[in-house]
Write a protein that holds these residues in place. Structure first.
Motif, mmCIF file in Angstrom:
data_model
loop_
_atom_site.group_PDB
_atom_site.id
_atom_site.type_symbol
_atom_site.label_atom_id
_atom_site.label_comp_id
_atom_site.label_asym_id
_atom_site.label_seq_id
_atom_site.Cartn_x
_atom_site.Cartn_y
_atom_site.Cartn_z
ATOM 1 N N ALA A 1 6.988 28.781 -32.321
ATOM 2 C CA ALA A 1 7.169 27.347 -32.296
ATOM 3 C C ALA A 1 8.003 26.929 -31.883
ATOM 4 O O ALA A 1 8.108 25.596 -31.774
ATOM 5 C CB ALA A 1 7.068 27.255 -34.085
ATOM 6 N N HIS A 2 9.307 27.397 -31.977
ATOM 7 C CA HIS A 2 10.670 26.933 -31.256
ATOM 8 C C HIS A 2 10.824 27.279 -29.531
ATOM 9 O O HIS A 2 11.492 26.899 -28.902
ATOM 10 C CB HIS A 2 11.570 26.960 -31.615
ATOM 11 C CG HIS A 2 12.040 27.365 -33.339
ATOM 12 N ND1 HIS A 2 11.724 27.046 -34.192
ATOM 13 C CD2 HIS A 2 12.550 26.061 -33.563
ATOM 14 C CE1 HIS A 2 12.294 26.715 -35.043
ATOM 15 N NE2 HIS A 2 12.700 25.796 -34.722
ATOM 16 N N GLY A 3 9.436 27.574 -29.245
ATOM 17 C CA GLY A 3 9.333 28.123 -27.652
ATOM 18 C C GLY A 3 10.241 29.160 -27.036
ATOM 19 O O GLY A 3 10.362 29.372 -26.010
ATOM 20 N N GLY A 4 10.253 30.127 -28.195
ATOM 21 C CA GLY A 4 11.084 31.334 -28.473
ATOM 22 C C GLY A 4 10.854 32.748 -28.296
ATOM 23 O O GLY A 4 9.138 32.598 -28.401
ATOM 24 N N SER A 5 11.042 34.014 -28.531
ATOM 25 C CA SER A 5 10.189 35.342 -28.970
ATOM 26 C C SER A 5 10.929 36.032 -29.800
ATOM 27 O O SER A 5 12.666 35.857 -29.465
ATOM 28 C CB SER A 5 10.459 35.562 -27.583
ATOM 29 O OG SER A 5 11.278 36.081 -27.115
ATOM 30 N N ALA A 6 11.033 36.648 -30.381
ATOM 31 C CA ALA A 6 11.184 38.223 -31.038
ATOM 32 C C ALA A 6 11.166 39.092 -30.425
ATOM 33 O O ALA A 6 10.440 39.386 -30.143
ATOM 34 C CB ALA A 6 10.634 37.881 -32.860
ATOM 35 N N SER A 7 12.378 40.217 -30.233
ATOM 36 C CA SER A 7 12.008 41.232 -29.588
ATOM 37 C C SER A 7 12.736 42.616 -30.653
ATOM 38 O O SER A 7 13.635 41.707 -31.123
ATOM 39 C CB SER A 7 11.861 41.179 -28.039
ATOM 40 O OG SER A 7 13.278 40.788 -27.919
ATOM 41 N N VAL A 8 12.012 43.756 -30.527
ATOM 42 C CA VAL A 8 12.937 44.621 -30.997
ATOM 43 C C VAL A 8 13.909 45.923 -30.126
ATOM 44 O O VAL A 8 12.752 46.155 -29.272
ATOM 45 C CB VAL A 8 12.836 44.987 -32.048
ATOM 46 C CG1 VAL A 8 11.413 45.414 -32.228
ATOM 47 C CG2 VAL A 8 13.148 46.077 -33.220
ATOM 48 N N GLN B 1 15.842 34.975 -29.300
ATOM 49 C CA GLN B 1 15.507 34.561 -28.167
ATOM 50 C C GLN B 1 14.653 32.486 -27.815
ATOM 51 O O GLN B 1 13.684 32.477 -28.346
ATOM 52 C CB GLN B 1 14.925 35.452 -27.150
ATOM 53 C CG GLN B 1 15.412 34.661 -25.615
ATOM 54 C CD GLN B 1 16.549 35.639 -25.092
ATOM 55 O OE1 GLN B 1 16.845 36.788 -25.939
ATOM 56 N NE2 GLN B 1 17.196 35.254 -23.811
ATOM 57 N N PHE B 2 16.325 32.268 -27.791
ATOM 58 C CA PHE B 2 15.612 30.418 -27.813
ATOM 59 C C PHE B 2 15.832 29.728 -26.261
ATOM 60 O O PHE B 2 16.437 30.405 -25.743
ATOM 61 C CB PHE B 2 17.042 30.085 -28.670
ATOM 62 C CG PHE B 2 17.001 29.856 -30.285
ATOM 63 C CD1 PHE B 2 15.952 29.345 -30.754
ATOM 64 C CD2 PHE B 2 17.566 31.344 -30.716
ATOM 65 C CE1 PHE B 2 15.409 29.598 -32.397
ATOM 66 C CE2 PHE B 2 17.022 31.566 -32.369
ATOM 67 C CZ PHE B 2 16.493 30.511 -32.581
#
Length: 481
Positions: free
Chosen positions: A438-445, A457-458
């Motif tokens: 929703a913020h145009g970013g990503s999540a990773s691990v 990541q924003f």
């Protein structure tokens, strides 16, 4: 009308139309060229007779002998008519024909003229004979000799009529044959589409493994087949996820409902004192709270599937939010003898509560799985194009096969689907990923050598500007309303 036809019929119709136009043009060209060829032949023939008559006139000393010589020379030329005049005096003429007056007035004396004389098609020309070599008896002061001659072209007309009939028959037959060949070519060329149609008809909710034959179709259709295969691949993956989600949610709801039902039935099996009922209701209230949180999380994720609008956009200092959460989780960290630390600084544009929830989910997950007496670090880094927050903890390593699915709903690395120190439903990481999208970013691990790192990541300054502009436009629209 043509829009209602099948693609094969459209191609056949257009191919037949083009073939008919080409054949008609070819037929017209042949007929016109043949007609022009006959005109050239007749002109050469008439010019040859002009030269012959000119020679006879020059070789005849007396006018009285001219008619005899002309009749003798032209007797074998059937369909040829001539008229030889000097002023108003006719020196020689062929009976049975009327020459048009405009024939003598034509400026181009070597170009034949066509006209109709009764039932005959005539082609003729008119010219003045040269008087330089004429005998003195035929010469007259100030007077010239005009020769008018014509040729009956009925045989040419008959030939052209037959030629046009034959060309018309050929054009019709060739057009029909071209239409049949066009239909065969279109049907053969569209055969791969029929194969793709048959494959598509076999696709059902329980049989999503069908794929389009990319190698068996022409190059022009290969891109379409690849696109359909990509779509089917996405459908199969989404349907598999939906099936897993249905199974997971059924499992997650079954346990608290079963607990509530069992506990209620046991409490109703015999009379109990008020304190016991109060304890049972308190236990049931905890289960209801767990169900309420699960339903709330599921509703939030359902909204993100259709695109979620950020309620508020503002500058958020990530290190400040992280420090506030450390104060909140300080008691949990003390119980497990964990050290908490925030490193770095950076700000992003977004919804403060949603960003705090994403960080909280990662932090609670790290505290849950970290080894006692270790450190949980939150690191904020600002780069040219992005700002990131990293949560690092030391604990059991995560298998590489499980890493891509950690952000799936209800997914747990623990195959028993429960954790002794957690009452979560496995939706925290999925919510975190939805918030980042929703913020145009990503999540990773990543996980290696017992160290697990979760990344948020924003977008950088450009993405922040876009969010500010969108927020400004939203506020402007709201004010206008």
């Amino acid at each position: 009308m043509i829009r209602r036809l099948t693609l094969t019929a459209r191609l056949t119709f257009l191919y037949t139309l083009v073939s008919a136009a080409v054949l008609l043009g070819l037929g017209f060209l042949v007929a016109w060229s043949t007609h022009q060829h006959f005109i050239d032949l007749d002109r050469d023939y008439l010019l040859d007779k002009v030269h012959l008559i000119q020679k006879i006139v020059e070789e005849t000393p007396e006018p009285t002998g001219l008619s005899g010589r002309l009749e003798e020379s032209l007797n074998s030329h059937q369909g040829l008519f001539i008229s030889l005049t000097r002023s108003d005096e006719q020196l020689f003429g062929t009976s049975g024909i009327r020459f048009p007056a405009e024939l003598a007035a034509r400026s181009a004396s070597d170009q034949p003229m066509d006209w109709v004389d009764g039932e005959r098609q005539m082609r003729g020309m008119s010219t003045e004979l040269s008087s330089s070599k004429m005998p003195g008896a035929l010469k007259s002061q100030g007077q010239s000799i005009r020769l008018t001659l014509a040729l009956d072209t009925q045989h040419h007309t008959h030939f052209m009529h037959l030629l046009r009939q034959q060309l018309a028959i050929y054009v019709v037959l060739a057009t029909v044959l071209s239409g049949l060949l066009g239909w065969w070519a279109a049907r053969s060329g569209l055969a791969p589409l029929r194969i793709m149609k048959e494959r598509a008809q076999k696709v059902t909710a329980h049989k999503l493994d069908q794929r389009m034959p990319v190698e068996a179709v022409p190059v022009e259709m290969a891109e379409l087949a690849n696109s359909l295969n990509t779509m089917l691949e996405r459908l199969q993956q989404d349907f598999s996820k939906l099936m897993e989600f249905s199974s997971d949610i059924a499992h997650e709801l079954r346990t608290p409902i079963s607990n509530l039902l069992t506990q209620t039935q046991v409490s109703l099996s015999q009379r109990r004192d008020p304190d016991t009922y109060r304890d049972i209701l308190a236990s049931n209230a905890e289960e209801f709270q767990r169900l309420a949180r699960m339903v709330s999380d599921m509703l939030f994720l359902a909204k993100t599937d259709h695109g979620i609008q950020l309620p508020n956009r503002e500058d958020v200092a990530l290190e400040e939010e992280a420090k506030s959460l450390l104060d909140f989780y300080d008691a949990v960290a003390e119980d497990k003898e964990l050290r908490l630390r925030v490193v770095g600084a950076g700000s992003v544009v977004g919804d403060r509560l949603m960003i705090r929830r994403a960080i909280s989910n990662l932090l609670s997950n790290a505290l849950r799985h970290a080894y006692p007496c270790t450190e949980v670090a939150l690191t904020v880094e600002t780069q040219m194009n992005s700002t990131s927050l990293r949560v690092t903890n030391t604990g059991d390593p995560i298998d590489a096969a499980d890493l891509p699915r950690l952000f799936d709903r209800f997914y747990r690395v623990d195959k028993a689907r429960a954790h002794p120190s957690s009452d979560g439903a496995g939706l925290g990481l999925a919510i975190t990923k939805a918030i980042m999208l929703a913020h145009g970013g990503s999540a990773s691990v990543t996980s290696s050598a017992g160290t697990t790192r979760f990344f948020l990541q924003f977008p950088g300054s450009h993405g922040s500007r876009s969010l500010r502009v969108a927020h400004s436009q939203t506020q402007t629209s709201a004010s206008a309303e």
